[in-house]
Design a protein around this motif. Structure first.
Motif, PDB file in Angstrom:
ATOM      1  N   VAL A 134       0.837  -1.204   0.000  1.00 55.21           N
ATOM      2  CA  VAL A 134       0.000   0.000   0.000  1.00 55.21           C
ATOM      3  C   VAL A 134       0.871   1.254   0.000  1.00 55.21           C
ATOM      4  N   ALA A 135       1.940   1.262   0.816  1.00 58.68           N
ATOM      5  CA  ALA A 135       2.840   2.411   0.867  1.00 58.68           C
ATOM      6  C   ALA A 135       3.502   2.646  -0.492  1.00 58.68           C
ATOM      7  N   PHE A 136       3.919   1.558  -1.139  1.00 56.96           N
ATOM      8  CA  PHE A 136       4.551   1.663  -2.458  1.00 56.96           C
ATOM      9  C   PHE A 136       3.583   2.247  -3.481  1.00 56.96           C
ATOM     10  N   LEU A 137       2.348   1.724  -3.499  1.00 58.33           N
ATOM     11  CA  LEU A 137       1.347   2.211  -4.443  1.00 58.33           C
ATOM     12  C   LEU A 137       0.958   3.659  -4.148  1.00 58.33           C
ATOM     13  N   LEU A 138       0.877   4.008  -2.853  1.00 58.49           N
ATOM     14  CA  LEU A 138       0.549   5.382  -2.481  1.00 58.49           C
ATOM     15  C   LEU A 138       1.615   6.350  -2.972  1.00 58.49           C
ATOM     16  N   GLY A 139       2.874   5.961  -2.807  1.00 57.05           N
ATOM     17  CA  GLY A 139       3.967   6.801  -3.295  1.00 57.05           C
ATOM     18  C   GLY A 139       3.929   6.970  -4.799  1.00 57.05           C
ATOM     19  N   ALA A 140       3.667   5.868  -5.516  1.00 57.09           N
ATOM     20  CA  ALA A 140       3.626   5.926  -6.978  1.00 57.09           C
ATOM     21  C   ALA A 140       2.484   6.799  -7.473  1.00 57.09           C
ATOM     22  N   ILE A 141       1.305   6.628  -6.877  1.00 59.46           N
ATOM     23  CA  ILE A 141       0.130   7.405  -7.301  1.00 59.46           C
ATOM     24  C   ILE A 141       0.323   8.889  -6.989  1.00 59.46           C
ATOM     25  N   THR A 142       0.880   9.179  -5.805  1.00 59.35           N
ATOM     26  CA  THR A 142       1.103  10.574  -5.417  1.00 59.35           C
ATOM     27  C   THR A 142       2.071  11.272  -6.371  1.00 59.35           C
ATOM     28  N   ALA A 143       3.201  10.600  -6.645  1.00 59.55           N
ATOM     29  CA  ALA A 143       4.198  11.197  -7.540  1.00 59.55           C
ATOM     30  C   ALA A 143       3.639  11.362  -8.948  1.00 59.55           C
ATOM     31  N   PHE A 144       2.897  10.357  -9.419  1.00 61.59           N
ATOM     32  CA  PHE A 144       2.307  10.444 -10.755  1.00 61.59           C
ATOM     33  C   PHE A 144       1.347  11.629 -10.838  1.00 61.59           C
ATOM     34  N   TYR A 145       0.538  11.792  -9.802  1.00 63.10           N
ATOM     35  CA  TYR A 145      -0.418  12.900  -9.799  1.00 63.10           C
ATOM     36  C   TYR A 145       0.303  14.250  -9.825  1.00 63.10           C
ATOM     37  N   ILE A 146       1.372  14.364  -9.044  1.00 64.19           N
ATOM     38  CA  ILE A 146       2.126  15.620  -9.014  1.00 64.19           C
ATOM     39  C   ILE A 146       2.655  15.973 -10.403  1.00 64.19           C
ATOM     40  N   THR A 147       3.094  14.939 -11.152  1.00 60.37           N
ATOM     41  CA  THR A 147       3.647  15.205 -12.484  1.00 60.37           C
ATOM     42  C   THR A 147       2.581  15.622 -13.493  1.00 60.37           C
ATOM     43  N   THR A 148       1.306  15.422 -13.161  1.00 55.85           N
ATOM     44  CA  THR A 148       0.239  15.801 -14.092  1.00 55.85           C
ATOM     45  C   THR A 148      -0.323  17.192 -13.818  1.00 55.85           C
ATOM     46  N   ILE A 149       0.109  17.809 -12.708  1.00 52.72           N
ATOM     47  CA  ILE A 149      -0.402  19.139 -12.357  1.00 52.72           C
ATOM     48  C   ILE A 149       0.138  20.169 -13.348  1.00 52.72           C
ATOM     49  N   THR A 150      -0.717  21.057 -13.791  1.00 54.44           N
ATOM     50  CA  THR A 150      -0.308  22.102 -14.721  1.00 54.44           C
ATOM     51  C   THR A 150       0.513  23.164 -13.989  1.00 54.44           C
ATOM     52  N   PRO A 151       1.733  23.461 -14.459  1.00 55.09           N
ATOM     53  CA  PRO A 151       2.539  24.497 -13.813  1.00 55.09           C
ATOM     54  C   PRO A 151       1.856  25.856 -13.862  1.00 55.09           C
ATOM     55  N   LEU A 234      11.073   2.973   2.767  1.00 58.20           N
ATOM     56  CA  LEU A 234      11.718   2.553   1.519  1.00 58.20           C
ATOM     57  C   LEU A 234      10.684   2.268   0.437  1.00 58.20           C
ATOM     58  N   ALA A 235       9.595   1.612   0.825  1.00 58.17           N
ATOM     59  CA  ALA A 235       8.530   1.322  -0.142  1.00 58.17           C
ATOM     60  C   ALA A 235       7.908   2.603  -0.672  1.00 58.17           C
ATOM     61  N   LEU A 236       7.676   3.551   0.226  1.00 54.37           N
ATOM     62  CA  LEU A 236       7.093   4.833  -0.171  1.00 54.37           C
ATOM     63  C   LEU A 236       8.018   5.576  -1.133  1.00 54.37           C
ATOM     64  N   LEU A 237       9.313   5.588  -0.818  1.00 56.58           N
ATOM     65  CA  LEU A 237      10.279   6.272  -1.671  1.00 56.58           C
ATOM     66  C   LEU A 237      10.403   5.584  -3.030  1.00 56.58           C
ATOM     67  N   GLY A 238      10.389   4.247  -3.021  1.00 53.75           N
ATOM     68  CA  GLY A 238      10.418   3.508  -4.292  1.00 53.75           C
ATOM     69  C   GLY A 238       9.211   3.838  -5.148  1.00 53.75           C
ATOM     70  N   GLY A 239       8.052   3.967  -4.507  1.00 58.74           N
ATOM     71  CA  GLY A 239       6.844   4.354  -5.226  1.00 58.74           C
ATOM     72  C   GLY A 239       6.950   5.753  -5.796  1.00 58.74           C
ATOM     73  N   PHE A 240       7.525   6.679  -5.020  1.00 56.95           N
ATOM     74  CA  PHE A 240       7.740   8.040  -5.512  1.00 56.95           C
ATOM     75  C   PHE A 240       8.550   8.025  -6.809  1.00 56.95           C
ATOM     76  N   MET A 241       9.616   7.231  -6.809  1.00 53.91           N
ATOM     77  CA  MET A 241      10.477   7.155  -7.994  1.00 53.91           C
ATOM     78  C   MET A 241       9.719   6.608  -9.194  1.00 53.91           C
ATOM     79  N   LEU A 242       8.971   5.533  -8.959  1.00 55.61           N
ATOM     80  CA  LEU A 242       8.221   4.916 -10.068  1.00 55.61           C
ATOM     81  C   LEU A 242       7.207   5.896 -10.639  1.00 55.61           C
ATOM     82  N   GLY A 243       6.465   6.579  -9.782  1.00 58.00           N
ATOM     83  CA  GLY A 243       5.469   7.533 -10.247  1.00 58.00           C
ATOM     84  C   GLY A 243       6.062   8.717 -10.973  1.00 58.00           C
ATOM     85  N   SER A 244       7.303   9.085 -10.604  1.00 60.30           N
ATOM     86  CA  SER A 244       7.931  10.250 -11.225  1.00 60.30           C
ATOM     87  C   SER A 244       8.384   9.979 -12.652  1.00 60.30           C
TER      88      SER A 244
END
Length: 313
Positions: A134-151, A234-244
Motif C-alpha cells: 500500500v505504501a509503495f502504491l501510495l507513493g507511486a500514485i502521489t508522484a504520478f499525480y504531481i507530475t500531471t499538475i499544470t505548472p 523505503l517502499a514509499l520512496l520507491g513508489g515516488f520514484m516509479l510515479g515520477s
C-alpha cells in the motif's frame, strides 16, 4: 547513528556525491535525494540535517564551536553541500543547453537512471506485507499525480522566492520527487535558475533562507520515518520514484505554453506519446536507438553509483 570518521580521500568522495546530487537537482524531474540514496549517504544526510536544530545552538553556547561542529556532523555536510553548490552553479548552463537542444536524449538518460533506481531502493525490502505494498502504491500514485499538475506562472516576489525554497528543498532531499519540478509547478524554476546563472545575490539569499527552514523541519520527519518505519519508508520512496517516471518520459508533445518576458516559449502542459506519434506530430526524428542507448547508460550509472556507495571511497 554516529558520525563516520573519514580521511581526506573519503571526504573528496563526499564532495563528488554532492556534485552528482547538484547535477540531478538542476533537472526538472530528477531528485538529488535519489542520488544520495544510491550512493549510500542518504540516512547520514538526513541524520546530520536533523542535528542542525535548537540542540546545536545549545551545544554551541555550552561547549563551543568545535563541539557544535561535531554535533551536526559538520565536515560531512560541508563536503556534500560544497559539491552541490559547485555543481548547480556549473551545470545550470549545460542543463539549459541540453533541455533546449537535445530534450528527448536527456530525458532518456534520466528515465533509465530513475527506472533502475526504483530497483535500487525496493531491493532493500525483505518482505512485501500488505501495508508495504500500500505504501509503495501510495507513493507511486502521489508522484504520478504531481507530475500531471499544470505548472503556474507567477511573479517572483520575495515571499514567493522564500516559500519556493522551503517547499523545493523538501522535494530535493526526497528520492523520486524533483525539487526542480516543484519549482516548475510553482512557476519559479526559470527565475531561480536565472538567479543562479547571473549571481543575483538577493534572490539567492532569500531562496537559501527558505531552503534552510525547509531542511531543518523536513529532515526531522524523514529521520523519524527511517528510525521507526524504515521498510515502509523505503517502499514509499520507491513508489515516488516509479510515479515520477511520467515526468521524464522522453517523447512529449507540447499542448499548452506561454511566452515569457524575454520572448521565449515555455511549455506548461506536455503529453507523453509513443516515438512514432512524436515523429508524425512534430516532424522531428524520435532518435529511438540513441534514446534506448542512453536509457541503458542511465541504468548502468545506477550500478556505478551503488558501487560508489558500497565501496570505501
Amino acid at each position: 547513528m554516529k558520525p563516520i570518521k573519514r580521511n581526506t580521500k573519503q571526504f573528496a568522495g563526499l564532495g563528488l556525491r554532492g556534485a552528482l546530487m547538484g547535477a540531478a537537482d538542476a533537472i526538472p524531474g530528477v531528485s538529488g535525494g535519489t542520488i544520495a540514496f544510491m550512493t549510500g549517504i542518504y540516512e547520514e544526510l538526513i541524520y546530520s540535517l536533523k542535528q542542525c536544530g535548537p540542540e546545536a545552538l545549545s551545544v554551541l553556547f555550552k561547549k563551543g564551536v568545535l563541539a557544535a561542529w561535531q554535533h551536526i556532523n559538520g565536515a560531512f555536510l560541508a563536503c556534500v553541500f560544497a559539491g552541490i553548490l559547485v555543481s548547480v552553479i556549473s551545470v545550470s548552463h549545460l542543463v539549459v543547453f541540453l533541455l533546449d537542444t537535445y530534450p528527448s536524449l536527456l530525458w532518456s538518460f534520466f528515465f533509465g537512471l530513475i527506472l533502475a533506481a526504483v530497483w535500487s531502493v525496493v531491493r532493500h525490502i525483505d518482505k512485501w506485507r500488505p501495508s508495504i505494498i500500500v505504501a509503495f502504491l501510495l507513493g507511486a500514485i502521489t508522484a504520478f499525480y504531481i507530475t500531471t499538475i499544470t505548472p503556474t506562472h507567477v511573479e517572483a516576489t520575495s515571499i514567493m522566492v522564500f516559500v519556493s525554497g522551503m517547499i523545493a528543498i523538501c522535494a530535493m532531499i526526497l528520492p523520486g520527487i524533483s525539487g526542480s519540478f516543484i519549482l516548475l509547478l510553482m512557476g519559479m524554476y526559470l527565475p531561480i535558475l536565472t538567479a543562479v546563472k547571473s549571481f543575483q545575490i538577493a534572490t539567492l539569499a532569500l531562496f537559501a533562507g527558505g531552503c534552510v527552514v525547509g531542511l531543518l523541519s523536513f529532515s526531522r520527519v524523514l529521520h523519524w520515518m527511517f528510525e521507526k518505519h524504515k521498510t515502509m519508508t523505503l517502499a514509499l520512496l520507491g513508489g515516488f520514484m516509479l510515479g515520477s517516471l511520467n515526468k521524464v518520459w522522453p517523447w512529449k508533445l507540447v499542448v499548452e505554453s506561454i511566452v515569457n518576458r524575454h520572448g521565449k516559449v515555455i511549455p506548461l502542459v506536455e503529453n507523453n506519446v509513443l516515438p512514432t506519434t512524436y515523429e508524425a506530430a512534430s516532424g522531428l526524428p524520435a532518435q529511438l536507438l540513441p534514446a534506448i542507448t542512453l536509457m541503458l547508460v542511465g541504468a548502468a550509472m545506477v550500478y556505478l553509483l551503488e558501487k560508489l556507495g558500497t565501496t570505501p571511497d
